[in-house]
Design a protein around this motif. Structure first.
Motif, PDB file in Angstrom:
ATOM      1  N   PHE A  31      41.760  39.044  -1.937  1.00 35.46           N
ATOM      2  CA  PHE A  31      42.803  38.128  -1.277  1.00 35.46           C
ATOM      3  C   PHE A  31      41.909  38.240   0.462  1.00 35.46           C
ATOM      4  O   PHE A  31      42.188  36.265   0.995  1.00 35.46           O
ATOM      5  N   GLU A  32      40.837  38.323   0.620  1.00 35.39           N
ATOM      6  CA  GLU A  32      40.342  38.530   1.892  1.00 35.39           C
ATOM      7  C   GLU A  32      39.768  36.691   2.204  1.00 35.39           C
ATOM      8  O   GLU A  32      40.320  36.447   3.380  1.00 35.39           O
ATOM      9  N   PRO A  33      39.177  36.521   1.709  1.00 38.68           N
ATOM     10  CA  PRO A  33      38.877  34.939   1.765  1.00 38.68           C
ATOM     11  C   PRO A  33      39.876  34.341   2.177  1.00 38.68           C
ATOM     12  O   PRO A  33      39.834  33.339   3.076  1.00 38.68           O
ATOM     13  N   ILE A  34      41.062  34.112   1.406  1.00 42.27           N
ATOM     14  CA  ILE A  34      42.196  33.399   1.137  1.00 42.27           C
ATOM     15  C   ILE A  34      43.253  33.406   2.747  1.00 42.27           C
ATOM     16  O   ILE A  34      43.595  32.281   2.849  1.00 42.27           O
ATOM     17  N   VAL A  35      43.124  34.648   3.187  1.00 40.06           N
ATOM     18  CA  VAL A  35      43.946  35.263   4.209  1.00 40.06           C
ATOM     19  C   VAL A  35      42.845  34.687   5.540  1.00 40.06           C
ATOM     20  O   VAL A  35      42.944  33.829   6.729  1.00 40.06           O
ATOM     21  N   VAL A  36      41.384  34.682   5.405  1.00 39.32           N
ATOM     22  CA  VAL A  36      40.367  33.966   6.550  1.00 39.32           C
ATOM     23  C   VAL A  36      41.232  32.498   6.265  1.00 39.32           C
ATOM     24  O   VAL A  36      40.964  32.352   7.530  1.00 39.32           O
ATOM     25  N   PHE A  37      40.897  31.766   5.738  1.00 41.39           N
ATOM     26  CA  PHE A  37      41.391  30.188   5.233  1.00 41.39           C
ATOM     27  C   PHE A  37      42.323  29.611   6.355  1.00 41.39           C
ATOM     28  O   PHE A  37      42.495  29.186   6.350  1.00 41.39           O
ATOM     29  N   PHE A  38      43.116  30.443   5.010  1.00 39.63           N
ATOM     30  CA  PHE A  38      44.936  30.236   6.465  1.00 39.63           C
ATOM     31  C   PHE A  38      45.342  30.509   7.665  1.00 39.63           C
ATOM     32  O   PHE A  38      45.010  29.284   7.957  1.00 39.63           O
ATOM     33  N   THR A  39      44.396  31.737   7.717  1.00 42.02           N
ATOM     34  CA  THR A  39      44.875  31.997   9.504  1.00 42.02           C
ATOM     35  C   THR A  39      43.346  31.360  10.633  1.00 42.02           C
ATOM     36  O   THR A  39      44.330  31.067  11.558  1.00 42.02           O
ATOM     37  N   THR A  40      42.506  30.630   9.962  1.00 45.85           N
ATOM     38  CA  THR A  40      41.725  30.068  10.303  1.00 45.85           C
ATOM     39  C   THR A  40      42.323  28.403  10.805  1.00 45.85           C
ATOM     40  O   THR A  40      42.062  27.505  11.578  1.00 45.85           O
ATOM     41  N   LEU A  41      42.907  27.972   9.864  1.00 45.39           N
ATOM     42  CA  LEU A  41      43.127  26.284   9.733  1.00 45.39           C
ATOM     43  C   LEU A  41      45.272  26.599   9.778  1.00 45.39           C
ATOM     44  O   LEU A  41      45.257  25.150  10.180  1.00 45.39           O
ATOM     45  N   PHE A  42      45.844  26.993  10.155  1.00 42.89           N
ATOM     46  CA  PHE A  42      46.833  27.308  10.637  1.00 42.89           C
ATOM     47  C   PHE A  42      47.445  26.671  12.059  1.00 42.89           C
ATOM     48  O   PHE A  42      48.024  26.063  11.444  1.00 42.89           O
ATOM     49  N   PHE A  43      46.518  27.444  12.937  1.00 44.40           N
ATOM     50  CA  PHE A  43      46.834  26.704  14.516  1.00 44.40           C
ATOM     51  C   PHE A  43      46.587  25.128  14.544  1.00 44.40           C
ATOM     52  O   PHE A  43      47.155  24.686  15.010  1.00 44.40           O
ATOM     53  N   PRO A  44      45.283  24.478  13.894  1.00 45.68           N
ATOM     54  CA  PRO A  44      45.157  23.885  14.170  1.00 45.68           C
ATOM     55  C   PRO A  44      46.208  22.514  13.632  1.00 45.68           C
ATOM     56  O   PRO A  44      46.429  21.753  13.889  1.00 45.68           O
ATOM     57  N   ILE A  45      46.361  22.816  12.355  1.00 47.54           N
ATOM     58  CA  ILE A  45      47.596  22.281  11.733  1.00 47.54           C
ATOM     59  C   ILE A  45      48.797  22.142  12.605  1.00 47.54           C
ATOM     60  O   ILE A  45      49.121  21.142  12.535  1.00 47.54           O
ATOM     61  N   LEU A  46      49.443  22.884  12.841  1.00 42.45           N
ATOM     62  CA  LEU A  46      50.341  23.766  13.528  1.00 42.45           C
ATOM     63  C   LEU A  46      50.167  22.562  14.815  1.00 42.45           C
ATOM     64  O   LEU A  46      51.422  21.960  14.501  1.00 42.45           O
ATOM     65  N   VAL A  47      49.331  22.430  14.847  1.00 42.30           N
ATOM     66  CA  VAL A  47      48.511  22.100  16.920  1.00 42.30           C
ATOM     67  C   VAL A  47      48.684  20.305  16.478  1.00 42.30           C
ATOM     68  O   VAL A  47      49.838  19.525  17.020  1.00 42.30           O
ATOM     69  N   SER A  48      48.299  20.246  15.199  1.00 38.01           N
ATOM     70  CA  SER A  48      48.565  18.341  14.842  1.00 38.01           C
ATOM     71  C   SER A  48      50.219  17.435  14.293  1.00 38.01           C
ATOM     72  O   SER A  48      50.490  16.625  14.456  1.00 38.01           O
ATOM     73  N   GLY A  49      50.366  18.723  13.460  1.00 37.44           N
ATOM     74  CA  GLY A  49      51.850  18.301  13.070  1.00 37.44           C
ATOM     75  C   GLY A  49      52.806  18.048  14.526  1.00 37.44           C
ATOM     76  O   GLY A  49      53.683  17.243  14.413  1.00 37.44           O
ATOM     77  N   PHE A  50      52.372  18.962  15.078  1.00 43.43           N
ATOM     78  CA  PHE A  50      53.731  18.734  16.620  1.00 43.43           C
ATOM     79  C   PHE A  50      52.793  17.673  17.671  1.00 43.43           C
ATOM     80  O   PHE A  50      53.916  17.091  18.046  1.00 43.43           O
ATOM     81  N   PHE A  51      51.752  17.197  17.176  1.00 44.74           N
ATOM     82  CA  PHE A  51      51.600  16.210  18.200  1.00 44.74           C
ATOM     83  C   PHE A  51      51.677  14.790  17.536  1.00 44.74           C
ATOM     84  O   PHE A  51      52.001  13.549  18.105  1.00 44.74           O
ATOM     85  N   THR A  52      51.731  14.925  15.956  1.00 40.75           N
ATOM     86  CA  THR A  52      52.331  14.031  15.221  1.00 40.75           C
ATOM     87  C   THR A  52      53.764  13.637  15.477  1.00 40.75           C
ATOM     88  O   THR A  52      54.360  12.634  15.570  1.00 40.75           O
TER      89      THR A  52
END
Length: 55
Positions: A31-52
């Motif tokens: 599960f470690e690579p999955i957690v790293v993947f989501f924690t790496t992409l969570f903030f940019p997706i959150l910010v882009s959703g806010f700007f959209t």
């Protein structure tokens, strides 16, 4: 349901939960690579959703 059956039911439930937690701790490397993947992409997706939504 009698007290003995309730006790047996909850004992089995607790043992299964403990077994599940134990197994998950032993295979955490899966599960470690999955957690790293989501924690790496969570903030940019959150910010882009806010700007959209603001634009």
């Amino acid at each position: 349901m009698s007290k003995a059956k309730k006790f047996q039911f909850w004992t089995i439930q607790l043992v299964l939960i403990a077994l599940f937690i134990y197994i998950c701790t032993k295979i955490s490397f899966v599960f470690e690579p999955i957690v790293v993947f989501f924690t790496t992409l969570f903030f940019p997706i959150l910010v882009s959703g806010f700007f959209t939504s603001v634009a």
